[in-house]
Design an enzyme around this catalytic site. Structure first.
Site, PDB file in Angstrom:
ATOM      1  N   GLY A 139       0.828  -1.200   0.000  1.00  0.00           N
ATOM      2  CA  GLY A 139       0.000   0.000   0.000  1.00  0.00           C
ATOM      3  C   GLY A 139       0.863   1.250   0.000  1.00  0.00           C
ATOM      4  O   GLY A 139       1.739   1.396   0.846  1.00  0.00           O
ATOM      5  N   CYS A 155      -8.417  13.713   0.808  1.00  0.00           N
ATOM      6  CA  CYS A 155      -9.258  14.829   1.269  1.00  0.00           C
ATOM      7  C   CYS A 155      -9.085  16.053   0.391  1.00  0.00           C
ATOM      8  O   CYS A 155      -9.899  16.966   0.415  1.00  0.00           O
ATOM      9  CB  CYS A 155      -8.911  15.216   2.699  1.00  0.00           C
ATOM     10  SG  CYS A 155      -9.046  13.859   3.833  1.00  0.00           S
ATOM     11  N   ILE A 161       2.835  -9.605  11.036  1.00  0.00           N
ATOM     12  CA  ILE A 161       2.088  -8.808  10.059  1.00  0.00           C
ATOM     13  C   ILE A 161       1.281  -7.745  10.796  1.00  0.00           C
ATOM     14  O   ILE A 161       0.503  -8.038  11.702  1.00  0.00           O
ATOM     15  CB  ILE A 161       1.149  -9.706   9.206  1.00  0.00           C
ATOM     16  CG1 ILE A 161       1.952 -10.818   8.537  1.00  0.00           C
ATOM     17  CG2 ILE A 161       0.421  -8.848   8.173  1.00  0.00           C
ATOM     18  CD1 ILE A 161       1.123 -11.733   7.653  1.00  0.00           C
ATOM     19  N   THR A 167      -5.523  11.385   9.513  1.00  0.00           N
ATOM     20  CA  THR A 167      -4.764  11.596  10.750  1.00  0.00           C
ATOM     21  C   THR A 167      -4.577  10.284  11.505  1.00  0.00           C
ATOM     22  O   THR A 167      -3.520  10.044  12.078  1.00  0.00           O
ATOM     23  CB  THR A 167      -5.508  12.604  11.642  1.00  0.00           C
ATOM     24  OG1 THR A 167      -6.887  12.243  11.688  1.00  0.00           O
ATOM     25  CG2 THR A 167      -5.392  14.008  11.083  1.00  0.00           C
TER      26      THR A 167
END
Lengths: 439, 439
Positions: free
Chosen positions: A7, A42, A268, A292
């Site tokens: 990711g 955002c 993990i 956040t």
């Protein structure tokens, strides 16, 4: 040590940077589907409105920035599976072995099963790619009427962006109000009125049953057909849990983690939108899905891997947005949710001004504070106002995070200056209102 | 019960109102020297600049408002003495008996013994009357060069007001920087630079030795004569303690009170600028002399008289001001004071932007946080920035009031939205800087 991150979003990118700061020698590899590292989801509505000029502007650092810090990037690469026995990630481009693996696989836009939802002119607003498509469509088709499905943060910010471009906007929301998980109805109404002043319309308690035409020409709301040449589907996000599930990790709505953010396999970790966290107001496991929270989770996971005994703290999901100049801040428990979950609360609410009476330019501000009856602790707040909402929701959230009671708020030392705030702050008065109801 | 208040300022007026709310039957009498009840001394510079139109505008409520609440006003009346044996206040207009007496006698401008300080064109900025005189003088004489003696809050706000009226301003300060009790030198320099951009000059480390001419024509700074046709003396305030001293109450720099704000005579309370409070950073007794402290003291005294077991909490003296659009927020311990008092501290400092990089309009902001080394607690902060300083100093002060440690700040949940604030807030980064130095 070989640390692999799956990711490249906010959680993954920040994790890689934190990890590098804590361990100069570790091998750090980021596997990401998208071609770039972290950008701010955002910020996307502000790219549509044109406030931020180019989609690329919202990318926080270029890929080279990470590479200079010896973070190895495997972008445009999908992780297909995790072999926990052999400790390897299996990608389309080969296997990547790990000592510690961090799942920062994020979330995806939830697409409700509406007929025609795949038609041309129907968009989600989750990725940079989404924004590029929406911008291209607007440039090409010059749409006049947009329908936004869902009145959460992204839906409303999208609606604002469209309205700023001169597009007529109708927001359709299944619940009875906007921002239904963050605001009670009384507070939501304040936001709705302001948005209506700026030409945004609302339909509550109904859903879109069909999207007609490709490119889209209309939507069906109940039995009514409403013209629309642009549709934004903003009905929330779902955590990406498939990879974790396939690997046999414990999964609920999100990936289950302990206080150190380790999954059921201690080698993990899971961080960001895909991982469950603890709700500070109730102790329940929830999905936070705020940038956040992703950053703080990244920090805690990196520190834990580096050997520090740190825990991720429960979250209040403190959030802020600005819509047509109105600031809206929230965190924690709402009145409605308390009722549903059987939590006994005491509420204080006050409508005041952001400046003293005698100083010009003060704007209305409404503060709602929510305390748990049993221990008098602040567990939620909602603020809607013309300015300085952010500072107040930050202050209240910080107090809640430190376990503040109604008395702590009533006797709170605040900062006063005539151009900035009243001597007796609206948050103090709201708390006083609540205190009276405790007696 | 007969409750008598001496003093009609912020402390006295708020006390009378709180007391009435808590006790509908008590006889409440306010004895005040001035003709009106509470007005905001902090608003006075804004009356000079013309932002607030008329001096009268800063009066919070008209006298009738108090009278309607059956608060008896004896204004234009000086309390001469207190006879504690007979429990009466002796005024020029007769005796006033009391069951409980509240001293809210405030403070007065300190006038240093400078030759010529009584000359025409030399002013203090403490009362509504001062403002009327300054405004009349400016209208009549159209002064071109002002010298402000003292670079505290009132001096700087006065300087800003003069500058806004097109008057050239020189600020002279004995210490080595502006706001010397509130800011360290590094932070003070940021404010100084901004004020200099707007035409305000500074001389530090020197005093004004003489004021020449009546009306004033010049001041003498060391051996140098500097032209000036307006002088503002802003060298701080002194607590009014004479009445208390004469009555035999315990007095230091201010009137000594216990945690319930009772003086050494339990039937007599002291609140506001005249009373000493406990410094939250050190436990020492100090004078707070902030409007916000006065209001909280008024509340606690009223509640204690009404029978509630409440205590006035130690203060951090959280303060905020705005000078030429720059916001300055502070509370608690400064680095310099810590050195003087031998408190071991750890400092974190960060200069960042008020918005994310990719969002237009961000302004520089510098955050300095100060932790006590022994218990890692936040005991002071200073912030200077182009916007949203208030929210951050409020948040940090609230955290300090709840005993927050450096870890609480580093893992603080903040509220982020692109138009408002960065994902990782400057206060978090400043705390991280400090945390590294703890190791």
């Amino acid at each position: 040590m070989k640390i692999v991150v799956i990711g490249s979003g906010t959680a993954g990118s920040n994790f890689a940077l934190f990890m590098r700061k804590l361990d100069r020698k570790a091998e750090i590899i980021v596997i990401g589907k998208e071609p770039t590292m972290q950008y701010s989801p955002c910020a996307l509505p502000h790219v549509i409105s044109g406030t931020i000029e180019k989609p690329e502007d919202v990318i926080v650092f270029p890929n080279e920035f990470y590479e200079r810090q010896r973070i190895k990037l495997m972008l445009n690469t999908e992780a297909k599976a995790i072999d926990r026995e052999r400790k390897v990630v299996i990608t389309e481009k080969g296997e990547v072995p790990y000592d510690k693996l961090v799942l920062a696989v994020g979330s995806r836009a939830f697409i409700p099963p509406i007929k025609g939802v795949e038609n041309e002119g129907v968009f989600t607003l989750k990725s940079l790619d989404d924004v590029r498509k929406i911008k291209a469509y607007i440039t090409e088709k010059k749409p006049k009427r947009a329908v936004v499905i869902g009145a959460g943060l992204i839906g409303l910010e999208g609606a604002e962006a469209f309205a700023k471009l001169g597009i007529e906007v109708l927001v359709v929301e299944l619940m009875d109000r906007l921002m239904p998980t963050m605001l009670d109805r009384d507070m939501a109404t304040l936001v709705q009125k302001e948005m209506e002043k700026h030409g945004v319309s609302f339909r509550f308690g109904v859903g879109v049953s069909e999207i007609i035409g490709s490119p889209v020409k209309a939507v069906k709301i109940g039995d009514e057909e409403v013209e629309a040449d642009l549709v934004l589907v903003a009905t929330g996000v779902r955590a990406n849990v498939d990879l974790a599930k396939k690997a046999g990790l414990e999964v609920n709505r999100g990936i289950v983690v302990n206080e150190h953010l380790q999954t059921s396999d201690p080698n993990i970790y899971a961080i960001g939108d895909c991982a469950e966290v603890v709700d500070a107001a109730t102790g329940q496991r929830i999905l936070s899905q705020l940038g956040t929270s992703a950053v703080r989770m990244a920090k805690v996971a990196a520190e834990h891997i580096a050997g520090k005994d740190v825990s991720f703290r429960p979250v209040f999901n403190t959030a802020i947005t600005e819509l047509f100049g109105l600031e809206i801040g929230t965190f924690g428990m709402t009145e409605e949710r308390a009722k549903k979950e059987g939590v006994e609360i005491v509420v204080g609410k006050f409508k005041g001004s952001t400046k003293p009476e005698y100083y010009p330019g003060g704007k209305p501000i409404t503060v709602k504070v929510i305390f748990r009856k049993s221990d008098r602790k602040l567990i939620g707040a909602q603020i809607v106002g013309g300015e300085r909402v952010w500072g107040r929701i930050m202050t209240l959230s910080a107090l809640a995070q430190k376990g503040a009671t109604v008395e702590d708020l009533v006797y709170l030392e605040t900062a006063y200056a005539p151009p900035i705030s009243p001597t007796i702050d609206p948050i103090t008065v709201a708390a006083e209102m609540a205190l009276r109801r405790f007696r």
